[in-house]
Enzyme design. Structure first.
Site, PDB file in Angstrom:
ATOM      1  N   CYS A 132     -27.347  51.687   4.527  1.00 24.89           N
ATOM      2  CA  CYS A 132     -27.581  50.816   5.690  1.00 24.89           C
ATOM      3  C   CYS A 132     -27.053  51.391   6.997  1.00 24.89           C
ATOM      4  CB  CYS A 132     -27.016  49.432   5.419  1.00 24.89           C
ATOM      5  SG  CYS A 132     -27.962  48.590   4.140  1.00 24.89           S
ATOM      6  N   ASP A 137     -22.603  45.488   7.459  1.00 29.21           N
ATOM      7  CA  ASP A 137     -22.544  44.953   6.090  1.00 29.21           C
ATOM      8  C   ASP A 137     -21.170  44.993   5.415  1.00 29.21           C
ATOM      9  OD1 ASP A 137     -25.205  44.787   6.658  1.00 29.21           O
ATOM     10  OD2 ASP A 137     -25.900  46.117   5.079  1.00 29.21           O
ATOM     11  N   LYS A 158     -29.735  40.585   8.010  1.00 31.63           N
ATOM     12  CA  LYS A 158     -30.896  41.474   7.963  1.00 31.63           C
ATOM     13  C   LYS A 158     -31.459  41.566   6.545  1.00 31.63           C
ATOM     14  CE  LYS A 158     -28.052  45.689   7.623  1.00 31.63           C
ATOM     15  NZ  LYS A 158     -28.405  46.028   6.254  1.00 31.63           N
TER      16      LYS A 158
END
Ligand code: C5J
Length: 220
Positions: free
Chosen positions: A162, A24, A129
């Site tokens: 994450c 990310d 995702k």
């Protein structure tokens, strides 16, 4: 087997069977005006790790090892986003709202792009995702299985959300996980420190941690 000096003890991996997962590193979390800053966070510590993540990427590129980038993003119609996730936070702007970099956390919007210095190169995989973990509702597990990969190095943001969620998902699936200590960051320094400690506690209950330069040197 090559060995990396790590905590809580040496991390070894089969030659050619190690993949990098960069979590990310998208504008939504790293730049002003994205999801991270809308939630009230100072994004500067996250932006500061970009050169370190790039060094790690370049090390994997030079070693011709597989690279997977993830982005946390939802479909424009938000059918893959639970109402609870949309409602959470109660900030001025939420997921799907129009912000300075387009609709927040929506796949295809400018804010959902990886930061330019860390853009994926041809041949590298990008996984979008909907959850915090990169295995949930994605093809990541299948993709690693197809390549016979059992060892993963992790980098990216945020350490305790994450990155940690994905490492725990991977650990439960039998992957040997190593986190690059200085190529991950959190909006909360204490949370980052606690996550690193948690991962390597109890003999590496979730995995290992090591500095980026140590990892890159071992790849050569
Ligand atoms: C968050 C992430 N913090 N990539 N996402 O919501 O860690």
């Amino acid at each position: 087997m090559p060995v990396i000096a790590a905590q809580p003890y040496e991390y070894s991996f089969p030659t050619g069977k190690l993949a990098l997962v960069v979590i990310d590193m998208q504008r939504d979390f790293v730049e002003e005006g994205g999801f991270g800053s809308v939630l009230g966070n100072d994004v500067r510590p996250l932006a500061a790790i970009v050169p370190t993540v790039r060094r790690l990427l370049d090390g994997f590129r030079a070693a011709k090892l597989p690279i997977i980038h993830t982005r946390e993003g939802h479909r424009p119609d938000l059918t893959d986003c639970p109402p609870s996730k949309i409602a959470r936070g109660k900030g001025a702007l939420g997921i799907g709202d129009k912000g300075p970099m387009g609709r927040i956390l929506i796949d295809g919007e400018p804010g959902n792009d990886l930061v330019p210095a860390l853009a994926a190169l041809p041949g590298e995989t990008v996984i979008v995702k909907p959850g915090k973990g990169a295995f949930y509702a994605t093809r990541l597990g299948h993709l690693l299985e197809m390549q016979g990969i059992g060892h993963l190095v992790f980098a990216g943001v945020t350490t305790e959300v994450c990155v940690q969620t994905t490492m725990r998902e991977a650990n439960d699936r039998g992957y040997e996980c190593l986190l690059a200590e200085d190529a991950t960051e959190s909006y909360f320094p204490d949370f980052k420190a606690a996550t690193l400690a948690m991962i390597r506690a109890q003999g590496g209950i979730v995995g290992w941690t090591a500095p980026t330069d140590t990892i890159v040197k071992a790849l050569r």
